[in-house]
Design a protein around this motif. Structure first.
Motif, PDB file in Angstrom:
ATOM      1  N   MET A 113       0.715  -1.298   0.048  1.00  0.00           N
ATOM      2  CA  MET A 113      -0.041   0.029  -0.099  1.00  0.00           C
ATOM      3  C   MET A 113       0.985   1.215  -0.014  1.00  0.00           C
ATOM      4  O   MET A 113       1.860   1.240   0.763  1.00  0.00           O
ATOM      5  CB  MET A 113      -0.872  -0.041   1.272  1.00  0.00           C
ATOM      6  N   GLU A 114       0.560   2.125  -0.872  1.00  0.00           N
ATOM      7  CA  GLU A 114       1.029   3.682  -0.902  1.00  0.00           C
ATOM      8  C   GLU A 114       1.304   4.168   0.470  1.00  0.00           C
ATOM      9  O   GLU A 114       0.174   4.374   1.114  1.00  0.00           O
ATOM     10  CB  GLU A 114       0.908   4.287  -2.097  1.00  0.00           C
ATOM     11  N   GLU A 115       2.288   4.761   0.778  1.00  0.00           N
ATOM     12  CA  GLU A 115       2.448   5.659   1.963  1.00  0.00           C
ATOM     13  C   GLU A 115       1.334   6.830   2.209  1.00  0.00           C
ATOM     14  O   GLU A 115       0.578   6.951   3.047  1.00  0.00           O
ATOM     15  CB  GLU A 115       3.660   6.117   2.059  1.00  0.00           C
ATOM     16  N   LYS A 116       1.068   7.502   0.913  1.00  0.00           N
ATOM     17  CA  LYS A 116       0.188   8.257   0.904  1.00  0.00           C
ATOM     18  C   LYS A 116      -1.292   7.890   1.247  1.00  0.00           C
ATOM     19  O   LYS A 116      -2.064   8.607   2.203  1.00  0.00           O
ATOM     20  CB  LYS A 116       0.085   9.061  -0.589  1.00  0.00           C
ATOM     21  N   ASN A 117      -1.661   6.666   0.695  1.00  0.00           N
ATOM     22  CA  ASN A 117      -2.972   5.970   0.980  1.00  0.00           C
ATOM     23  C   ASN A 117      -3.038   5.580   2.313  1.00  0.00           C
ATOM     24  O   ASN A 117      -4.191   5.487   2.978  1.00  0.00           O
ATOM     25  CB  ASN A 117      -3.029   4.712   0.148  1.00  0.00           C
ATOM     26  N   LEU A 118      -2.110   4.945   3.055  1.00  0.00           N
ATOM     27  CA  LEU A 118      -1.926   4.573   4.304  1.00  0.00           C
ATOM     28  C   LEU A 118      -2.410   6.009   5.185  1.00  0.00           C
ATOM     29  O   LEU A 118      -2.829   5.689   6.143  1.00  0.00           O
ATOM     30  CB  LEU A 118      -0.707   3.986   4.545  1.00  0.00           C
ATOM     31  N   GLU A 119      -1.650   7.056   4.735  1.00  0.00           N
ATOM     32  CA  GLU A 119      -1.763   8.354   5.504  1.00  0.00           C
ATOM     33  C   GLU A 119      -3.337   8.633   5.427  1.00  0.00           C
ATOM     34  O   GLU A 119      -3.744   9.012   6.735  1.00  0.00           O
ATOM     35  CB  GLU A 119      -0.807   9.289   5.377  1.00  0.00           C
ATOM     36  N   ALA A 120      -3.907   8.515   4.481  1.00  0.00           N
ATOM     37  CA  ALA A 120      -5.419   9.020   4.280  1.00  0.00           C
ATOM     38  C   ALA A 120      -6.161   8.102   5.145  1.00  0.00           C
ATOM     39  O   ALA A 120      -7.050   8.381   5.737  1.00  0.00           O
ATOM     40  CB  ALA A 120      -5.670   9.164   2.969  1.00  0.00           C
ATOM     41  N   ILE A 121      -6.078   6.792   5.088  1.00  0.00           N
ATOM     42  CA  ILE A 121      -6.689   5.655   5.520  1.00  0.00           C
ATOM     43  C   ILE A 121      -6.510   6.148   7.307  1.00  0.00           C
ATOM     44  O   ILE A 121      -7.462   5.607   8.086  1.00  0.00           O
ATOM     45  CB  ILE A 121      -6.361   4.293   5.351  1.00  0.00           C
ATOM     46  N   MET A 122      -5.276   6.003   7.900  1.00  0.00           N
ATOM     47  CA  MET A 122      -5.182   6.298   9.096  1.00  0.00           C
ATOM     48  C   MET A 122      -5.739   7.743   9.456  1.00  0.00           C
ATOM     49  O   MET A 122      -6.494   7.782  10.807  1.00  0.00           O
ATOM     50  CB  MET A 122      -3.594   6.419   9.506  1.00  0.00           C
ATOM     51  N   GLY A 123      -5.857   8.703   8.661  1.00  0.00           N
ATOM     52  CA  GLY A 123      -6.546   9.744   9.069  1.00  0.00           C
ATOM     53  C   GLY A 123      -8.031   9.502   9.298  1.00  0.00           C
ATOM     54  O   GLY A 123      -8.521  10.123  10.109  1.00  0.00           O
TER      55      GLY A 123
END
Length: 105
Positions: free
Chosen positions: A1-11
């Protein structure tokens, strides 16, 4: 999973959780007759939901641009967390209104 997507999901998970916690605290404050505090907690919950929506919008924009991501259990959980938090905040507003009406009688 891309880091950008992971950040959005965790957000989504973090801001959704914050919103639900603030909404629960708002109900508790209203139950004690502290309506200014309840109103502030609801405002805090709504601010967290706005931030969560920003995270969600980023994911939706990427998909609309053709950058599809693999849907994982974490992704599903984040969406579930957000939707539950929205429903809980809406319900908290109604409960606070009931306490407010009871207090005025």
């Amino acid at each position: 999973m891309e880091e950008k997507n992971l950040e959005a999901i965790m957000g989504l998970i973090m801001f959704g959780g914050n919103a639900k916690s603030d909404a629960m605290e708002a109900i508790a404050a209203a139950k004690e007759g502290k309506f200014e505090e309840a109103d502030q907690k609801i405002a805090d919950a709504e601010a967290s939901l706005v931030e969560a929506h920003h995270s969600q919008t980023g994911l939706l924009t990427q998909e609309a641009q053709g950058n599809n991501m693999t849907v994982t259990l974490l992704t599903v959980h984040s969406q579930d967390h957000l939707m539950t938090s929205i429903a809980f905040t809406d319900l908290a507003k109604e409960i606070i209104d009931v306490y407010r009406r009871m207090d005025s009688k």
